[in-house]
Design a protein around this motif. Structure first.
Motif, PDB file in Angstrom:
ATOM      1  N   VAL A 243       0.858  -1.192   0.000  1.00 40.03           N
ATOM      2  CA  VAL A 243       0.000   0.000   0.000  1.00 40.03           C
ATOM      3  C   VAL A 243       0.890   1.236   0.000  1.00 40.03           C
ATOM      4  O   VAL A 243       2.120   1.127   0.127  1.00 40.03           O
ATOM      5  CB  VAL A 243      -0.941   0.037   1.236  1.00 40.03           C
ATOM      6  CG1 VAL A 243      -1.901  -1.141   1.216  1.00 40.03           C
ATOM      7  CG2 VAL A 243      -0.145   0.068   2.544  1.00 40.03           C
ATOM      8  N   THR A 244       0.284   2.419  -0.113  1.00 40.57           N
ATOM      9  CA  THR A 244       1.095   3.645  -0.084  1.00 40.57           C
ATOM     10  C   THR A 244       1.298   4.067   1.380  1.00 40.57           C
ATOM     11  O   THR A 244       0.521   3.662   2.262  1.00 40.57           O
ATOM     12  CB  THR A 244       0.386   4.785  -0.842  1.00 40.57           C
ATOM     13  OG1 THR A 244      -0.795   5.143  -0.106  1.00 40.57           O
ATOM     14  CG2 THR A 244       0.017   4.396  -2.260  1.00 40.57           C
ATOM     15  N   PRO A 245       2.320   4.896   1.636  1.00 47.04           N
ATOM     16  CA  PRO A 245       2.529   5.377   3.006  1.00 47.04           C
ATOM     17  C   PRO A 245       1.280   6.047   3.579  1.00 47.04           C
ATOM     18  O   PRO A 245       0.942   5.848   4.751  1.00 47.04           O
ATOM     19  CB  PRO A 245       3.681   6.382   2.851  1.00 47.04           C
ATOM     20  CG  PRO A 245       4.438   5.883   1.664  1.00 47.04           C
ATOM     21  CD  PRO A 245       3.403   5.329   0.731  1.00 47.04           C
ATOM     22  N   THR A 246       0.564   6.805   2.772  1.00 45.67           N
ATOM     23  CA  THR A 246      -0.647   7.483   3.271  1.00 45.67           C
ATOM     24  C   THR A 246      -1.714   6.469   3.658  1.00 45.67           C
ATOM     25  O   THR A 246      -2.358   6.605   4.709  1.00 45.67           O
ATOM     26  CB  THR A 246      -1.193   8.461   2.207  1.00 45.67           C
ATOM     27  OG1 THR A 246      -0.153   9.373   1.877  1.00 45.67           O
ATOM     28  CG2 THR A 246      -2.384   9.236   2.713  1.00 45.67           C
ATOM     29  N   GLN A 247      -1.888   5.436   2.848  1.00 46.97           N
ATOM     30  CA  GLN A 247      -2.884   4.406   3.193  1.00 46.97           C
ATOM     31  C   GLN A 247      -2.522   3.716   4.513  1.00 46.97           C
ATOM     32  O   GLN A 247      -3.392   3.442   5.329  1.00 46.97           O
ATOM     33  CB  GLN A 247      -2.992   3.375   2.060  1.00 46.97           C
ATOM     34  CG  GLN A 247      -3.674   3.944   0.820  1.00 46.97           C
ATOM     35  CD  GLN A 247      -3.631   2.990  -0.356  1.00 46.97           C
ATOM     36  OE1 GLN A 247      -2.589   2.405  -0.657  1.00 46.97           O
ATOM     37  NE2 GLN A 247      -4.752   2.835  -1.038  1.00 46.97           N
ATOM     38  N   LEU A 248      -1.225   3.463   4.688  1.00 42.59           N
ATOM     39  CA  LEU A 248      -0.771   2.829   5.927  1.00 42.59           C
ATOM     40  C   LEU A 248      -1.100   3.710   7.133  1.00 42.59           C
ATOM     41  O   LEU A 248      -1.657   3.243   8.135  1.00 42.59           O
ATOM     42  CB  LEU A 248       0.747   2.593   5.851  1.00 42.59           C
ATOM     43  CG  LEU A 248       1.365   2.014   7.118  1.00 42.59           C
ATOM     44  CD1 LEU A 248       1.212   0.494   7.133  1.00 42.59           C
ATOM     45  CD2 LEU A 248       2.843   2.382   7.232  1.00 42.59           C
ATOM     46  N   VAL A 249      -0.759   4.999   7.025  1.00 42.64           N
ATOM     47  CA  VAL A 249      -0.935   5.912   8.157  1.00 42.64           C
ATOM     48  C   VAL A 249      -2.430   6.110   8.462  1.00 42.64           C
ATOM     49  O   VAL A 249      -2.842   6.102   9.631  1.00 42.64           O
ATOM     50  CB  VAL A 249      -0.225   7.265   7.868  1.00 42.64           C
ATOM     51  CG1 VAL A 249      -0.595   8.301   8.902  1.00 42.64           C
ATOM     52  CG2 VAL A 249       1.293   7.057   7.844  1.00 42.64           C
ATOM     53  N   LEU A 250      -3.238   6.243   7.427  1.00 40.69           N
ATOM     54  CA  LEU A 250      -4.683   6.418   7.665  1.00 40.69           C
ATOM     55  C   LEU A 250      -5.272   5.159   8.318  1.00 40.69           C
ATOM     56  O   LEU A 250      -6.108   5.257   9.222  1.00 40.69           O
ATOM     57  CB  LEU A 250      -5.410   6.756   6.360  1.00 40.69           C
ATOM     58  CG  LEU A 250      -5.036   8.102   5.714  1.00 40.69           C
ATOM     59  CD1 LEU A 250      -5.787   8.300   4.392  1.00 40.69           C
ATOM     60  CD2 LEU A 250      -5.310   9.284   6.650  1.00 40.69           C
ATOM     61  N   ALA A 251      -4.801   3.980   7.886  1.00 41.16           N
ATOM     62  CA  ALA A 251      -5.284   2.722   8.478  1.00 41.16           C
ATOM     63  C   ALA A 251      -4.898   2.644   9.955  1.00 41.16           C
ATOM     64  O   ALA A 251      -5.658   2.123  10.782  1.00 41.16           O
ATOM     65  CB  ALA A 251      -4.721   1.531   7.713  1.00 41.16           C
ATOM     66  N   TRP A 252      -3.722   3.158  10.292  1.00 36.68           N
ATOM     67  CA  TRP A 252      -3.263   3.182  11.699  1.00 36.68           C
ATOM     68  C   TRP A 252      -4.227   4.015  12.560  1.00 36.68           C
ATOM     69  O   TRP A 252      -4.624   3.607  13.650  1.00 36.68           O
ATOM     70  CB  TRP A 252      -1.844   3.742  11.735  1.00 36.68           C
ATOM     71  CG  TRP A 252      -1.279   4.063  13.077  1.00 36.68           C
ATOM     72  CD1 TRP A 252      -0.793   3.183  14.006  1.00 36.68           C
ATOM     73  CD2 TRP A 252      -1.120   5.370  13.635  1.00 36.68           C
ATOM     74  NE1 TRP A 252      -0.329   3.874  15.111  1.00 36.68           N
ATOM     75  CE2 TRP A 252      -0.515   5.215  14.910  1.00 36.68           C
ATOM     76  CE3 TRP A 252      -1.403   6.662  13.197  1.00 36.68           C
ATOM     77  CZ2 TRP A 252      -0.216   6.294  15.740  1.00 36.68           C
ATOM     78  CZ3 TRP A 252      -1.109   7.739  14.012  1.00 36.68           C
ATOM     79  CH2 TRP A 252      -0.524   7.553  15.274  1.00 36.68           C
ATOM     80  N   HIS A 253      -4.641   5.186  12.051  1.00 38.92           N
ATOM     81  CA  HIS A 253      -5.609   6.021  12.795  1.00 38.92           C
ATOM     82  C   HIS A 253      -6.907   5.255  13.043  1.00 38.92           C
ATOM     83  O   HIS A 253      -7.447   5.282  14.140  1.00 38.92           O
ATOM     84  CB  HIS A 253      -5.963   7.272  11.983  1.00 38.92           C
ATOM     85  CG  HIS A 253      -4.898   8.320  11.932  1.00 38.92           C
ATOM     86  ND1 HIS A 253      -4.512   9.045  13.034  1.00 38.92           N
ATOM     87  CD2 HIS A 253      -4.177   8.810  10.887  1.00 38.92           C
ATOM     88  CE1 HIS A 253      -3.586   9.934  12.673  1.00 38.92           C
ATOM     89  NE2 HIS A 253      -3.364   9.804  11.384  1.00 38.92           N
ATOM     90  N   ILE A 254      -7.392   4.605  11.984  1.00 39.59           N
ATOM     91  CA  ILE A 254      -8.692   3.921  12.099  1.00 39.59           C
ATOM     92  C   ILE A 254      -8.572   2.766  13.109  1.00 39.59           C
ATOM     93  O   ILE A 254      -9.478   2.540  13.913  1.00 39.59           O
ATOM     94  CB  ILE A 254      -9.163   3.381  10.718  1.00 39.59           C
ATOM     95  CG1 ILE A 254      -9.094   4.474   9.659  1.00 39.59           C
ATOM     96  CG2 ILE A 254     -10.533   2.689  10.806  1.00 39.59           C
ATOM     97  CD1 ILE A 254     -10.213   5.359   9.444  1.00 39.59           C
ATOM     98  N   ALA A 255      -7.422   2.085  13.085  1.00 42.83           N
ATOM     99  CA  ALA A 255      -7.202   0.986  14.044  1.00 42.83           C
ATOM    100  C   ALA A 255      -7.195   1.511  15.479  1.00 42.83           C
ATOM    101  O   ALA A 255      -7.509   0.773  16.415  1.00 42.83           O
ATOM    102  CB  ALA A 255      -5.885   0.278  13.731  1.00 42.83           C
ATOM    103  N   ARG A 256      -6.846   2.787  15.659  1.00 40.48           N
ATOM    104  CA  ARG A 256      -6.833   3.381  17.005  1.00 40.48           C
ATOM    105  C   ARG A 256      -8.202   3.950  17.392  1.00 40.48           C
ATOM    106  O   ARG A 256      -8.335   4.607  18.425  1.00 40.48           O
ATOM    107  CB  ARG A 256      -5.800   4.514  17.078  1.00 40.48           C
ATOM    108  CG  ARG A 256      -4.402   4.099  16.727  1.00 40.48           C
ATOM    109  CD  ARG A 256      -3.504   5.329  16.690  1.00 40.48           C
ATOM    110  NE  ARG A 256      -2.868   5.600  17.947  1.00 40.48           N
ATOM    111  CZ  ARG A 256      -2.559   6.815  18.405  1.00 40.48           C
ATOM    112  NH1 ARG A 256      -2.868   7.894  17.704  1.00 40.48           N
ATOM    113  NH2 ARG A 256      -1.961   6.975  19.559  1.00 40.48           N
ATOM    114  N   GLY A 257      -9.186   3.784  16.528  1.00 38.01           N
ATOM    115  CA  GLY A 257     -10.549   4.249  16.849  1.00 38.01           C
ATOM    116  C   GLY A 257     -10.789   5.702  16.510  1.00 38.01           C
ATOM    117  O   GLY A 257     -11.740   6.314  17.028  1.00 38.01           O
TER     118      GLY A 257
END
Ligand code: NAP
Length: 316
Positions: A243-257
């Motif tokens: 995935v792209t770095p942005t997709q990774l970072v956005l997914a991290w936020h969502i995983a944190r609620g």
């Protein structure tokens, strides 16, 4: 395979019972934006709506409420299917009832889904009154006021909520310190606290505090700009997942609620930001470890202040 796609963006329940899509489009047109650039937001908010965004994040101070309202009307999507947030500017405390009417008139909407106090402090722009401050602000021209206090402004926001002009109220740029101050007198617990949040500013204590109070956190500057996108840990983890770095970072936020409001004017990147992977625990922890309490968006100016307040006053 992405776990989130444009047609499966999850919702989070606010303490009002309303649901908010976890991915919204940031609608700030940039510092120094002229009217033409602000007007163009209508075009890229339009492509975002076409791509599946159902959550738009604007503010009085951005000057893009009109563009956002027009984009919704021109999209043909029923108003009730789009979640729209706007914000009370920091130089409008003491003017809350007039300010929300200005925002509604500008957007051409009957209500906003969420109304945020943009910053906890009340300020004055001498010489400019309640009007739009110049974009390149002279830090010496912004004066923080003792009154109205954030508690007094919140009481006015509660009255706006009662009026039905907004469906929920919340805050932005609040810390544990300023939230505790607000909660001493609040009758309504904020639905949302929108704060700068990205891997270099992970704010785990603030997140835990908000969760304990039933306040949903929205991450602004969620991508962390090119600074975070080019971090070697981020690029390696993103490559591993395809995935792209942005997709990774956005997914991290969502995983944190958290909710995220990435801004992109580009249709391709808007779509990219809606297609997010699942992250396992070790990936989440590797991103958590990048935290260095570094502000990339609202950092102190040459006077050590952000809009007239010191870091200590903010509790940042
Ligand atoms: N409450 C507050 O005080 C506050 C403060 C700041 C921001 N916000 C809100 O949060 C929103 C987003 O904040 P932000 O603009 O500071 O940060 P951001 O969304 O993290 O970053 C936006 C920048 O990232 C680029 N970008 C977006 N997606 C990308 C991708 N997939 N790949 C590469 N580049 C990408 C954008 O360029 P392109 O447009 O060219 O794609 C733009 O330059 C704002 O629009 C606003 O709604 C709120």
């Amino acid at each position: 395979m992405p776990v989130i796609t444009s047609s499966t963006v999850p919702f989070i329940k606010l303490n009002t019972g309303a649901s908010i899509p976890v991915i919204g489009l940031g609608c700030f047109a940039g510092n120094g934006a002229n009217q033409e650039r602000r007007d163009r937001v209508k075009v890229w908010a339009g492509t975002a709506l076409k791509s599946g965004y159902r959550h738009l994040d604007t503010a009085w101070i951005y000057g893009t409420e009109h563009s956002v309202g027009t984009a919704i009307r021109e999209s043909g999507i029923p108003r009730k299917e789009v979640f729209v947030t706007t914000k009370l500017p920091w130089h409008h405390p003491g003017y809350v009832f007039e300010s929300i009417d200005e925002s509604l008139r500008e957007a051409g909407l009957d209500y906003f889904d969420l109304y945020l106090m943009h910053f906890p402090q009340a300020t004055e722009y001498p010489g400019q009154g309640r009007g739009r401050p110049a974009d390149a602000e002279d830090p010496h021209s912004i004066r923080a006021l003792e009154h109205p206090t954030l508690n007094e402004t919140w009481a006015d926001m509660e009255r706006v909520l009662e009026s039905g002009k907004v469906k929920a109220i919340g805050v932005s740029n609040f810390s544990i310190k300023t939230l505790e101050e607000l909660l001493k007198t609040a009758k309504v617990v904020p639905a949302v606290n929108q704060v700068e949040l990205h891997p270099y500013l992970a704010q785990p204590k603030l997140l835990a505090y908000c969760k304990s109070k039933g306040i949903v956190v929205t991450a602004y500057t969620p991508t962390g700009y090119a600074t975070v996108r080019s971090d070697p840990t981020i690029t390696t983890l993103a490559n591993n997942l395809g995935v792209t770095p942005t997709q990774l970072v956005l997914a991290w936020h969502i995983a944190r609620g958290c909710i995220v409001t990435p801004k992109s004017e580009d249709e391709g990147r808007q779509k990219e930001n809606l297609e997010l992977p699942h992250l396992d625990e070790s990936t989440i922890r590797a991103i958590d470890a990048l935290d260095r309490n570094e502000r990339l968006c609202n950092y102190p100016n040459e006077l050590g202040m952000v809009y007239g307040w010191t870091m200590e006053q903010f509790g940042w």
